[in-house]
Motif scaffolding. Structure first.
Motif, PDB file in Angstrom:
ATOM      1  N   GLY A 147     -41.866  59.963  31.192  1.00 41.68           N
ATOM      2  CA  GLY A 147     -40.872  60.725  30.452  1.00 41.68           C
ATOM      3  C   GLY A 147     -39.985  59.905  29.541  1.00 41.68           C
ATOM      4  O   GLY A 147     -39.761  58.708  29.758  1.00 41.68           O
ATOM      5  N   ASP A 148     -39.452  60.587  28.523  1.00 48.14           N
ATOM      6  CA  ASP A 148     -38.611  59.954  27.517  1.00 48.14           C
ATOM      7  C   ASP A 148     -37.161  59.811  27.954  1.00 48.14           C
ATOM      8  O   ASP A 148     -36.363  59.202  27.234  1.00 48.14           O
ATOM      9  N   TYR A 149     -36.812  60.382  29.092  1.00 48.82           N
ATOM     10  CA  TYR A 149     -35.443  60.290  29.604  1.00 48.82           C
ATOM     11  C   TYR A 149     -35.493  59.829  31.049  1.00 48.82           C
ATOM     12  O   TYR A 149     -36.388  60.205  31.813  1.00 48.82           O
ATOM     13  N   PHE A 150     -34.525  59.029  31.416  1.00 53.25           N
ATOM     14  CA  PHE A 150     -34.472  58.506  32.780  1.00 53.25           C
ATOM     15  C   PHE A 150     -33.147  58.906  33.400  1.00 53.25           C
ATOM     16  O   PHE A 150     -32.086  58.717  32.801  1.00 53.25           O
ATOM     17  N   SER A 151     -33.223  59.464  34.594  1.00 54.85           N
ATOM     18  CA  SER A 151     -32.022  59.885  35.298  1.00 54.85           C
ATOM     19  C   SER A 151     -32.013  59.273  36.691  1.00 54.85           C
ATOM     20  O   SER A 151     -32.971  59.420  37.455  1.00 54.85           O
ATOM     21  N   SER A 152     -30.952  58.550  36.993  1.00 54.02           N
ATOM     22  CA  SER A 152     -30.826  57.946  38.317  1.00 54.02           C
ATOM     23  C   SER A 152     -29.358  57.702  38.594  1.00 54.02           C
ATOM     24  O   SER A 152     -28.494  57.943  37.747  1.00 54.02           O
ATOM     25  N   SER A 153     -29.059  57.221  39.783  1.00 57.26           N
ATOM     26  CA  SER A 153     -27.687  56.857  40.102  1.00 57.26           C
ATOM     27  C   SER A 153     -27.248  55.710  39.201  1.00 57.26           C
ATOM     28  O   SER A 153     -28.042  54.806  38.908  1.00 57.26           O
ATOM     29  N   PRO A 154     -26.007  55.729  38.737  1.00 57.00           N
ATOM     30  CA  PRO A 154     -25.538  54.651  37.853  1.00 57.00           C
ATOM     31  C   PRO A 154     -25.657  53.282  38.513  1.00 57.00           C
ATOM     32  O   PRO A 154     -25.490  53.141  39.726  1.00 57.00           O
ATOM     33  N   VAL A 155     -25.979  52.294  37.713  1.00 56.45           N
ATOM     34  CA  VAL A 155     -26.046  50.918  38.197  1.00 56.45           C
ATOM     35  C   VAL A 155     -24.627  50.413  38.395  1.00 56.45           C
ATOM     36  O   VAL A 155     -23.755  50.601  37.536  1.00 56.45           O
ATOM     37  N   ASP A 156     -24.372  49.755  39.522  1.00 58.81           N
ATOM     38  CA  ASP A 156     -23.054  49.224  39.830  1.00 58.81           C
ATOM     39  C   ASP A 156     -22.940  47.789  39.326  1.00 58.81           C
ATOM     40  O   ASP A 156     -23.939  47.060  39.268  1.00 58.81           O
ATOM     41  N   LYS A 157     -21.742  47.388  38.972  1.00 59.91           N
ATOM     42  CA  LYS A 157     -21.527  46.044  38.446  1.00 59.91           C
ATOM     43  C   LYS A 157     -21.902  44.954  39.439  1.00 59.91           C
ATOM     44  O   LYS A 157     -22.209  43.827  39.056  1.00 59.91           O
ATOM     45  N   ASN A 158     -21.882  45.285  40.724  1.00 60.13           N
ATOM     46  CA  ASN A 158     -22.219  44.295  41.756  1.00 60.13           C
ATOM     47  C   ASN A 158     -23.689  44.295  42.142  1.00 60.13           C
ATOM     48  O   ASN A 158     -24.114  43.470  42.945  1.00 60.13           O
ATOM     49  N   ASP A 159     -24.479  45.213  41.579  1.00 62.05           N
ATOM     50  CA  ASP A 159     -25.916  45.228  41.850  1.00 62.05           C
ATOM     51  C   ASP A 159     -26.570  43.988  41.252  1.00 62.05           C
ATOM     52  O   ASP A 159     -26.111  43.452  40.234  1.00 62.05           O
ATOM     53  N   ARG A 160     -27.668  43.567  41.881  1.00 66.83           N
ATOM     54  CA  ARG A 160     -28.398  42.403  41.350  1.00 66.83           C
ATOM     55  C   ARG A 160     -29.020  42.714  40.004  1.00 66.83           C
ATOM     56  O   ARG A 160     -29.661  43.739  39.826  1.00 66.83           O
ATOM     57  N   ALA A 161     -28.824  41.809  39.052  1.00 63.30           N
ATOM     58  CA  ALA A 161     -29.502  41.922  37.761  1.00 63.30           C
ATOM     59  C   ALA A 161     -30.597  40.879  37.641  1.00 63.30           C
ATOM     60  O   ALA A 161     -31.647  41.139  37.058  1.00 63.30           O
ATOM     61  N   LEU A 162     -30.370  39.698  38.196  1.00 64.47           N
ATOM     62  CA  LEU A 162     -31.352  38.618  38.159  1.00 64.47           C
ATOM     63  C   LEU A 162     -31.704  38.196  39.572  1.00 64.47           C
ATOM     64  O   LEU A 162     -30.826  38.038  40.427  1.00 64.47           O
TER      65      LEU A 162
END
Length: 241
Positions: A147-162
């Motif tokens: 799909g062209d749209y993605f819906s999920s719970s917002p990413v938190d600033k403390n979530d792992r990015a790397l």
């Protein structure tokens, strides 16, 4: 202060979804691909849906991205972050849930422990691979089904990015990108022409401009003789080469 990478992309799209956000040149192949904010967001959503709905990943899982600077690399990284996943940029092999690479790097990627593997030839017009490495699926073919749209719970600033030997949260990555933008002289509204071979770190060619509110002209195999004319044609305000 922007605290997550998806928030940085969302801000860029809100500013103007129709103007170029990332323009890609490959002076070896002659390829030029221009992605507006809306088009990039579309690829990011499709990639996130591939990872969540197709592969079944969830928040905190890791995605190895063993790809050179390219607009598809941006889509894979931003799609992974949108899905709440941590990107592992290597180079040392580690267990991850899914891996993205190119055929040229498939042998190295084989050393990584993972269940799902995707390859892309980084070809003009996102063309499919003529020959897919054994054990891999073609990213550009598979991602189009989602799909062209993605819906999920917002990413938190403390979530792992790397992920990897040194793990970083979204907040710390955004802070590093902000500092790097200052070091490189990137300002809001800039159009930054980047030599991909000189600045291969995604913090430099992708995140620093994105966080700063700039657009990107990313050049692979940059022909020095074309820099001046390209700078003029693309209305670039800053050269990183």
């Amino acid at each position: 202060m922007i605290e997550t990478i998806p928030a940085a992309l969302a801000a860029a799209v809100r500013r103007d979804p129709t103007t170029p956000l990332l323009t890609w040149y490959d002076d070896a192949s002659g390829d030029r691909t221009e992605l507006s904010g809306a088009t990039m967001a579309n690829w990011v959503a499709k990639t996130a849906n591939l990872l969540v709905d197709g592969v079944g990943l969830g928040s905190g899982d890791s995605v190895a991205v063993l790809m050179p600077p390219h607009w598809q690399t941006a889509a894979v990284l931003l799609g992974s972050w949108a899905a709440g996943l941590a990107a592992d940029l290597g180079p040392d092999p580690r267990p991850v849930e899914v891996l993205f690479t190119t055929p040229e790097r498939a042998e190295v990627a084989a050393g990584w422990s993972t269940t799902d593997r995707y390859a892309t030839g980084l070809l003009p017009l996102a063309a499919p691979l003529r020959q897919i490495p054994p054990g891999f699926a073609d990213y550009t073919v598979e991602v189009r089904a989602f799909g062209d749209y993605f819906s999920s719970s917002p990413v938190d600033k403390n979530d792992r990015a790397l992920a990897g030997p040194v793990e970083e949260s979204h907040l710390s990555v955004c802070e590093m990108a902000t500092e790097r933008a200052v070091e490189l002289g990137i300002k809001p509204g800039d159009r930054v022409l980047v030599d991909a071979s000189a600045y291969p770190d995604p913090t430099d060619w992708l995140l620093a401009p994105l966080i700063a509110g700039a657009s990107i002209v990313l050049c692979g195999n940059l022909d020095a003789a074309k820099v001046q004319s390209r700078t003029e044609a693309e209305k670039a305000t800053l050269l990183l080469a």
